[in-house]
Motif scaffolding. Structure first.
Motif, PDB file in Angstrom:
ATOM      1  N   GLY A   1     -27.853 -21.006   3.869  1.00 29.24           N
ATOM      2  CA  GLY A   1     -27.224 -21.182   2.567  1.00 29.24           C
ATOM      3  C   GLY A   1     -27.627 -22.431   1.817  1.00 29.24           C
ATOM      4  O   GLY A   1     -27.125 -22.695   0.717  1.00 29.24           O
TER       5      GLY A   1
ATOM      6  N   ASN B   1     -31.222 -16.096   4.494  1.00 25.71           N
ATOM      7  CA  ASN B   1     -30.245 -17.025   3.915  1.00 25.71           C
ATOM      8  C   ASN B   1     -30.898 -18.208   3.197  1.00 25.71           C
ATOM      9  O   ASN B   1     -30.383 -19.326   3.222  1.00 25.71           O
TER      10      ASN B   1
ATOM     11  N   ASN C   1     -30.908 -11.582   2.727  1.00 30.02           N
ATOM     12  CA  ASN C   1     -29.871 -12.485   2.198  1.00 30.02           C
ATOM     13  C   ASN C   1     -30.483 -13.702   1.509  1.00 30.02           C
ATOM     14  O   ASN C   1     -30.016 -14.833   1.677  1.00 30.02           O
TER      15      ASN C   1
END
Length: 501
Positions: free
Chosen positions: A132, A156, A186
């Motif tokens: 993230g 991510n 993602n």
């Protein structure tokens, strides 16, 4: 085997020379000596906390970690870090130096300046978890990762800002990966991606099969918000895709919000060229334009050149502009090598992109016309439509939530991101320049009022541009009886209106 240290030095010099416009040194020259911790296993990945440590990963992929995977006649393919794990532990700011990607291509010197050079390829085979964290100010040639192999995973990762520009024969450029044969999942791209010639993609440039021929290149649950273009200032730019420039493997559960354009041929919201493979459960809300021919909301050209191809369970709610060959979902389906091509359950917002054929060209392809249709936004924003998409796409990921994505369907895994970022919500602009327009036909002429400085474009039902210019210029043109789509553009605002003559 070649001296890796020498190759790394040569690579730096050549790539810097190829992209002199950046006027920067290469991050390869600023690599750290070690990572922030870890041993490279799944339970204890190498930890990356600084741009210098990320540069170490890139440098080692081209250098000390590289081993020969395959020797071709004129070039060599190297692989690095198979089974090795990495994780970002902080946001990474790549400003100040040029980013060459984690793996990519290296031009080989030739004695004859009239001979095109070959390129050694360096494939990253490991696993990167962005956790993230955000990559900012990324300027370079390929993307965050330049080239991946069969076992690679990139998860991510968010590229928050940057400019990716592919030069010369280096055509595979994407915000996340240039040429992908592994898993990209993602990930979010907000960088702008441009290629001199072919195949720029918002997430992946070229999504390919693996070394063993399997459809191992998987792009799933990814979002693009960056601008994608095939060199708008030259005449050779082609095949731009919001998610992938070209695909022979699998793209699923992805969304494009970025504007996509090309100069000569091919621009699309999801995958511009589908040579083989599958595109499913995706949607486009970006503006798709091409200066010459073939622009599609989902795909521009489904070719089947490399095997069976299928596009399904997708919708387009973006504008599509092209003087020759525009379509709301797929503009051209052409069975080149007698491979199976199937197009079904493709839906288009009848107001965002009205009056364009779903398929502009069809040669020996299986097109289910009953499920490739224009529908009204109210239907698109209903649970009934979500149920159709989930059944057609054999998934339960599609949802509808009026608080995100302007009420259009999205995916459950995207809901939090869309809610937090406001992506997909229409901006309320004070003093809307097009709020008072009126479009009507009289005596074979199309009249537009209430838009003093707007550009007017008139499309036929096949997406062909029949007239373009000021209100006065368009109103002077005569049209035969039929249905036309009138697009009124003022700055970033667009209104599309159907007119019957």
């Amino acid at each position: 085997m070649k001296d890796m240290k020498h190759l790394l030095t040569t690579l730096s010099a050549m790539l810097i020379a190829a992209s002199a416009s950046f006027a920067q040194t290469s991050w390869l020259d600023h690599a750290a000596d070690s990572y922030a911790g870890g041993s490279g296993t799944q339970a204890d990945p190498y930890l990356i906390a600084t741009p210098e440590q990320l540069a170490k990963l890139a440098a080692d992929t081209y250098g000390s970690a590289a081993s020969v995977m395959e020797q071709k006649e004129n070039y060599t393919i190297y692989e690095a870090f198979e089974g090795v794990y990495f994780r970002l532990t902080a946001d990474i700011d790549l400003s100040g130096h040029e980013w060459q990607g984690i793996g990519g291509y290296m031009e080989l010197p030739v004695e004859d300046e009239n001979v095109d050079p070959d390129y050694d390829e360096y494939r990253f085979m490991g696993v990167i978890d962005g956790d993230g964290k955000k990559i900012t100010n990324m300027e370079g040639l390929y993307g965050f990762v330049g080239s991946t192999g069969l076992y690679a995973e990139v998860r991510n990762v968010t590229v928050e800002s940057g400019e990716i520009t592919a030069y010369g024969a280096i055509t595979m450029a994407g915000g996340i990966v240039g040429a992908n044969r592994g898993l990209v999942e993602n990930c979010v791209n907000k960088a702008n991606v441009t290629a001199f010639f072919f195949y720029p993609g918002g997430v992946v440039g070229s999504n390919e099969t693996g070394e063993d021929g399997s459809p191992s290149g998987i792009v799933r649950k990814c979002i693009n918000l960056g601008r994608v273009s095939s060199r708008p200032d030259i005449g050779n730019g082609a095949y731009s895709g919001g998610i992938c420039g070209t695909n022979t493997s699998i793209i699923e559960l992805c969304a494009n919000y970025g504007d996509v354009s090309a100069t000569t041929m091919g621009s699309a919201g999801i995958a511009c060229m589908v040579d083989a493979g599958v595109v499913r459960n995706c949607y486009n809300r970006g503006s798709i334009t091409c200066d010459a021919e073939q622009a599609g909301g989902i795909a521009a050209a489904v070719m089947g050149r490399s095997g069976e191809a299928e596009v399904y369970a997708c919708y387009n709610a973006g504008e599509v502009y092209c003087p020759l060959g525009a379509a709301s979902c797929v503009v051209a389906a052409m069975n080149i090598n007698q491979s199976s091509i199937a197009l079904h359950h493709l839906y288009n917002d009848a107001q965002a992109c009205p009056g364009l054929y779903v398929v502009g060209m069809n040669v020996d392809s299986d097109v289910d016309e009953a499920t490739t249709i224009d529908i009204e936004p109210a239907m698109m924003k209903s649970q009934a439509f979500v149920n159709i998409l989930n059944k057609a796409g054999e998934t339960d990921e599609w949802i509808v939530d009026e608080t995100v994505n302007d009420g259009y369907p999205t995916f459950a895994s995207f809901r939090d991101f869309l809610a937090e970022s406001g992506v997909g919500l229409a901006e309320q602009v004070a003093g809307d320049a097009l709020s008072d327009i009126s479009v009507y036909a009289i005596d074979g002429h199309i009249v537009v009022t209430g838009a003093e400085e707007a550009e007017i474009t008139v499309y036929g039902t096949a997406g062909t541009v029949l007239a373009r210019g000021s209100r006065e210029a368009v109103s002077a043109a005569s049209f035969d009886g039929g249905i036309y789509v009138v697009s009124v553009r003022s700055g970033s605002e667009v209104r599309n209106v159907k007119v019957a003559i």
